[in-house]
Scaffold this active site. Structure first.
Site, short mmCIF file in Angstrom:
data_model
loop_
_atom_site.label_atom_id
_atom_site.label_comp_id
_atom_site.label_asym_id
_atom_site.label_seq_id
_atom_site.Cartn_x
_atom_site.Cartn_y
_atom_site.Cartn_z
N LYS A 1 65.30 -62.70 -16.46
CA LYS A 1 66.11 -63.26 -17.21
C LYS A 1 65.80 -64.63 -17.73
CE LYS A 1 67.63 -67.87 -15.14
NZ LYS A 1 67.87 -68.70 -13.87
N SER B 1 70.47 -70.94 -8.08
CA SER B 1 70.87 -70.64 -9.08
C SER B 1 70.61 -69.30 -9.08
CB SER B 1 69.84 -70.58 -10.64
OG SER B 1 70.46 -71.50 -11.10
N SER C 1 72.91 -70.37 -13.06
CA SER C 1 73.15 -70.03 -13.68
C SER C 1 72.09 -68.54 -13.84
CB SER C 1 71.49 -71.29 -14.55
OG SER C 1 69.94 -70.43 -13.78
#
Lengths: 491, 483, 95
Positions: A77, A181, A157
């Site tokens: 990420k 998230s 997210s």
């Protein structure tokens, strides 16, 4: 196809020399090349770096000197600072930032021999539940509704991480969870995601959003895969004052424990208004599966559940408003000039931050401002203590809790965008775990009527991820979830 | 004697509180492992934490905490075993995080007291409100480029102790005495080197004025004053400025000002106008600071003897005056020097020589007590030569000057220059005879009653003996001969 | 709790984010809606409750006073948008 193997299977295959790390990495790079243009799950593909790492892995495997993840290709990420590799946090304001350091979590993965395929797309500064706020374009879910080809959101997210794993263009991925998230996108994408206990993974080198809530964790195809990844990611870090000085247990072993004799709490407040009946039905089905495997289910109450979101939307923006003050165009990142210092800051931040980030920074600034601190932030921290107490009281009687992960399946891109609150409601079931610091995992349990994944959430006691894995593995075994998204490698 | 300023409409009192920022002596910074030494090349003592890079986190330095506790103990203050770090949020070029980690509601040290001594010998207690730890900011240079300011973050993150006094100060003199005393205590403790020129000790001076008996009026803060003299001047000029505002019918606005020593005035600091809303909240990257009482006691047991205690001991043990003791204990190194000289000797003589001729020699040669032109041992030997009458006081001064110049041993100088005191009564009588014979008129005047002339005879006899006559014997013999 | 435009401007100033008049009304609406929604916390009785400090309670650890960092001026300056020799450059500040 190599990309069909789970992480555990690939690891065994590599150790058994059935195929090489370079072959495995190349398979993933080819899949990325074919599918990423549609999904936009990666904002940066580090092909050359990955192949070099794979070669090193092959040499280690040949010597018999392999680590826990030698040769395993992962997506990272873009919130994790990777040394020498661009890290943007999904924001224009960091669009050309090259970190001169490696985050502790990714350093741990490298220590264990992992291969990094690239940086995964995400909501800007981890603020979002749809991956629609990234400065580098939205992520498209590899799933579509039956008979409908509208692009769906992967959740956020960590939308890029979840989409990549789900579409099999990564074998696993790192993600972070501040309000849901990891778990919410895992649920939307039909994969596994765990937010460990606050303090289990180091936050050093992860771009900070809300310091008292942020936690790193893996998304993966199976519960066992997630356990293997978490085992490498976790561990005490003296550079993080909130890091827990505790030995990392054998999470993978815990997956095999079974649930016989465990007491599973069912919190009544986790029914939201207008929640689809299929989700209620799946929840009941999950509880039945656990009873069939020897667990006992118990109705419990967590009275302050409904205040979790409001508390989150005070605490998280407040901390974010302070954490994001450093993005001012002076030492790194994008810069828009101004006639004086104030204008430099105002222009740089207005142009560098997207609308959702600006909204949350302003909310955060407001709730901390003179005259409002007591009414908002201080009050929210007290309600937080009550939320934790709810869990502590309940955990005196049960070993884990099972709830739905989200109040709906994935929605279409562009839906729920009219007002911020509709988007925020996605996190109603996930936020309490962040507010209290307890671990939470989402495991795919079924499909809704339109063929979209639905996840069940397992919540556990602080630092008892082992029970969480045990219960999740039991659910996974019973669910027999084999559905695959329409867009995937080899699909 | 109260300090009063006579305005055009009456008498005004000055009320002053000081916030002193003291840089903590430690190897590394408060929350990062970068070095703290002064004078390094720009941005060379900066970690990614200090430069507020993404994902960086603070980890507190145990020694900085200990230094704050030691300082609290030295200020006779309460040590708060539980305290907290808070973020003070504001934007400025030298503040990379966009916030300063400080302590707001729960500082590490609570109330205490400092005793100051004034020129008229009176003492006063100045209350300490609190002491807290905070990060220092970086440095901005505004004169290196026509349109830019340059930022050096070496100082960013260095541990500071902010020591806040009660508004108990009532004059420039008291303000100066307070800063000097505070500085002395910090140097004794080794918690701050007190170097105001280098900026390791800076004062923010809060000044207001009022009529006697009134409640407090609005105060202004004069920031970053970096010498004791400037602190005293700032108090005075700011008080005068405020009085002029009030007396012309205006109202003093609460603001932050800077002292301009060249112009002898304070002026408003524009850039800090809206910096009042700091949005303090507990730093979520840190946990509460919890200290063990046992650890605090260990620190207390290891503290050196502090100025007040040392001063009291000098008065009791050496019989010195309050004033002389105060002078000797102002710097710990001076007190140590004095005690080396005084040990086993006449303490009062030692005190006179150290505060007199020795201090004068330090000033003259520009040397320091750490690197003196005459060692304590050598000065002690000089005193011994006087005590056993080898030389008299006047000759000793000559020997001392030679010691300062040449670094030679006092006994060696006495021998080399033949300065031994003459105690031979025959020689004394001979010299007296010669002086009496040469001054018959003066002898007559003296014998007629002009007693003051005795000094004239003493002086001349000494001159005839090249200063080496034993003064006591000369006196006795002269009295006998003159009648 | 309703924010007027002046308050929004003041908050934007504190946060150093420029808000154009064009954006102002939409922003104000969004902020007011969020703040209104948050107000549900008014219902909760928190008498006698201590605020939470951190997710799970641990003691603050201290670090030894040793120089372990710094001496990396190049790395510290490498990402600077306006590097001037060994300094970061900003528009000139007048104090």
């Amino acid at each position: 196809m190599l990309t069909d193997l789970t992480l555990a299977q690939a690891r065994d295959g590599l150790r058994g020399r059935e195929f090489s790390a370079l072959e495995l990495t190349d398979a993933y790079l080819a899949a990325i090349e074919a599918l990423n243009p549609r999904l936009n799950a990666y904002v940066l593909v580090t092909g050359e770096g990955a192949r070099a790492q794979a070669r090193v892995a092959d040499a280690a495997l040949a010597r018999g000197a392999h680590g826990a993840l030698t040769g395993i290709p992962l997506a990272i990420k873009d919130l994790f600072c990777t040394e020498g590799v661009r890290t943007t946090a999904g924001s224009r304001i960091l669009e050309s930032f090259l970190p001169p350091y490696e985050s502790t979590v990714t350093a741990n993965l490298l220590r264990d021999g992992a291969v990094f395929l690239g940086k995964a797309n995400m909501d800007e500064f981890a603020m979002g539940s749809s991956n629609m706020t990234s400065a580098f374009g939205p992520v498209t879910s590899p799933w579509t509704r039956a008979g409908d080809n509208r692009a769906l959101v992967p959740g956020g997210s960590s939308g890029g991480s979840a989409a990549a794993v789900s579409a099999r263009i990564a074998l696993g991925a790192t993600a972070t969870d501040t309000g849901g998230s990891i778990r919410q996108p895992a649920s939307f994408c039909g994969i596994v995601g765990i937010k460990p206990t606050y303090g289990r993974c180091s936050r050093w080198g992860i771009v900070a959003f809300a310091s008292s809530l942020d936690q790193a964790g893996p998304v993966a195809r199976t519960v066992e895969d997630a356990a293997i990844l978490l085992g490498s990611m976790a561990g005490f870090d003296a550079k993080d004052s909130t890091s827990a000085d505790l030995k990392v247990p054998d999470f993978a072993a815990a997956c095999r424990r079974g649930v016989k004799g465990l007491r599973i709490g069912v919190p009544k407040e986790y029914r939201s208004e207008g929640m689809p009946r299929e989700i209620e039905a799946l929840w009941q089905q999950g509880l039945q599966w656990l009873r069939e495997q020897g667990a006992e289910t118990v109705d419990v109450s967590l009275p302050h559940t409904k205040y979790g979101l409001a508390t989150y939307y005070i605490v998280a923006p407040a901390e974010a408003s302070s954490n994001l003050a450093r993005y001012d165009g002076v030492r790194y990142g994008a810069r828009t000039e101004g006639r004086d210092l104030a204008e430099l800051y105002e222009n740089t931040r207005a142009e560098g931050f997207g609308a959702e980030v600006r909204r949350r920074v302003l909310i955060g600034t407001y709730v901390l401002s003179a005259g409002y601190y007591d009414a908002y932030y201080l009050k929210a921290q007290k309600v937080r203590a009550l939320i934790l107490k709810d869990f502590t009281d309940v955990f005196a009687q049960v070993d884990a809790l099972v709830t739905p992960t989200t109040p709906s399946a994935a929605f279409a891109q562009g839906e729920k965008m009219d007002d911020p609150i509709t988007m925020y409601l996605n996190d109603v079931f996930t936020v309490p775990a962040n507010m209290s610091g307890i671990p939470g995992l989402s495991v795919p349990a079924g499909l809704d009527a339109q063929g979209l994944p639905l996840g069940l959430q397992v919540l556990g006691k602080p630092f008892d991820e082992e029970t969480v894995f045990a219960v999740s593995a039991a659910l996974e075994r019973a669910a027999g979830f084999t559905a695959l998204p329409g867009i995937r490698a080899g699909g | 004697m109260a300090y009063i300023i006579q305005g055009s409409t009456g008498a005004w009192e000055v009320v002053v509180g000081l916030e002193v920022h003291a840089q903590v002596i430690s190897q590394s910074k408060l929350f990062s492992g970068a070095a703290t030494a002064f004078g390094a090349s720009p941005n060379s003592q900066v970690s990614f934490v200090d430069a507020a890079f993404p994902g960086m986190l603070p980890v507190p330095n145990r020694e900085a905490i200990a230094q704050a506790v030691r300082t609290g103990l030295g200020l006779n203050a309460r040590i708060n075993l539980v305290s907290r770090f808070d973020r003070k949020n504001y934007f400025y070029a030298d503040l990379p995080q966009g916030y300063q980690i400080s302590q707001f509601e729960h500082p590490i040290v609570g109330t205490g007291v400092v005793e100051i001594e004034l020129a008229d010998g009176s003492t006063k207690h100045i209350g300490i409100t609190r002491l807290h730890l905070e990060q220092d900011a970086g440095k901005s240079l505004h004169d290196q480029h026509p349109t830019k300011s340059f930022i050096d973050l070496n100082r960013s993150g260095v541990a500071l102790m902010e020591i806040v006094s009660e508004p108990d100060i009532r004059s420039p003199e008291e303000a100066g005495a307070y800063v000097k005393k505070l500085r002395s205590i910090l140097r004794y403790l080794g918690t701050c080197d007190g170097n105001m020129e280098e900026g390791s000790l800076r004062a923010d001076v809060n000044v207001s004025v009022r009529r006697a008996g009134e409640a407090y009026r609005t105060r202004c803060e004069v920031k970053n004053v970096n010498s004791v003299r400037f602190v005293m001047q700032a108090v005075e000029v700011e008080a005068l400025r405020q009085i002029a505002v009030w007396e012309s019918g205006g109202e003093v606005q609460q603001e932050t000002r800077l002292f301009d020593p060249n112009r002898g005035e304070t002026r408003s600091m524009r850039s800090k106008e809206d910096a009042h809303d700091y949005r303090y909240f507990p730093d979520p990257d840190l946990l509460p600071v919890v200290l063990e009482q046992g650890w605090v006691e260990q620190l207390r047991a290891a503290l050196p003897e502090l100025p007040d205690a040392k001063q009291a001991r000098f008065m009791a043990e050496y019989g010195l005056s309050r004033y002389d003791s105060g002078v000797l204990v102002a710097e710990q190194a001076t007190a140590l020097f004095f005690e080396d000289v005084a040990r086993g000797r006449d303490a009062k003589a030692a005190a006179n020589w150290v505060t007199g001729d020795f201090f004068a020699a330090l000033n003259r040669t520009g040397r320091t007590i750490e690197n003196p032109p005459v060692s304590a041992a050598a000065l002690g030997k000089l005193l011994d030569l006087m005590a056993d009458s080898t030389i008299n006081g006047k000759i000793a001064k000559e020997v001392f000057e030679a010691m300062v110049e040449t670094g030679a041993d006092p006994a060696a100088i006495v021998d080399a220059r033949g300065l031994r005191q003459v105690t031979d009564t025959g020689a004394i009588d001979a010299a007296i005879d010669a002086v009496i014979a040469a001054n018959p008129d003066k002898v007559a005047e003296y014998r007629a009653g002009k007693d003051k002339l005795f000094g004239f005879f003493v002086g001349n006899v000494m001159k005839a003996m090249a200063g080496k006559g034993n003064p006591a014997l000369v006196n006795t013999a002269l009295k006998a001969r003159l009648g | 709790m309703s924010l007027d435009p002046a308050t929004v401007r003041r908050i934007a100033k504190l946060a150093r984010i420029r808000v154009d008049e064009v954006q102002m009304e939409a922003l104000r609406t969004d902020l007011n809606s969020i703040l209104g929604w948050i107000e549900q916390l008014d219902e909760v009785d928190v008498t006698g409750v201590e605020p939470l400090t951190g997710g799970t309670q641990m003691a603050l650890r201290f670090r030894d006073d040793v120089v372990t960092d710094g001496g990396i001026a190049e790395a510290v300056l490498a990402n600077a948008p306006d590097r001037n020799g060994d300094f970061f450059g900003v528009p000139k500040v007048v104090e």
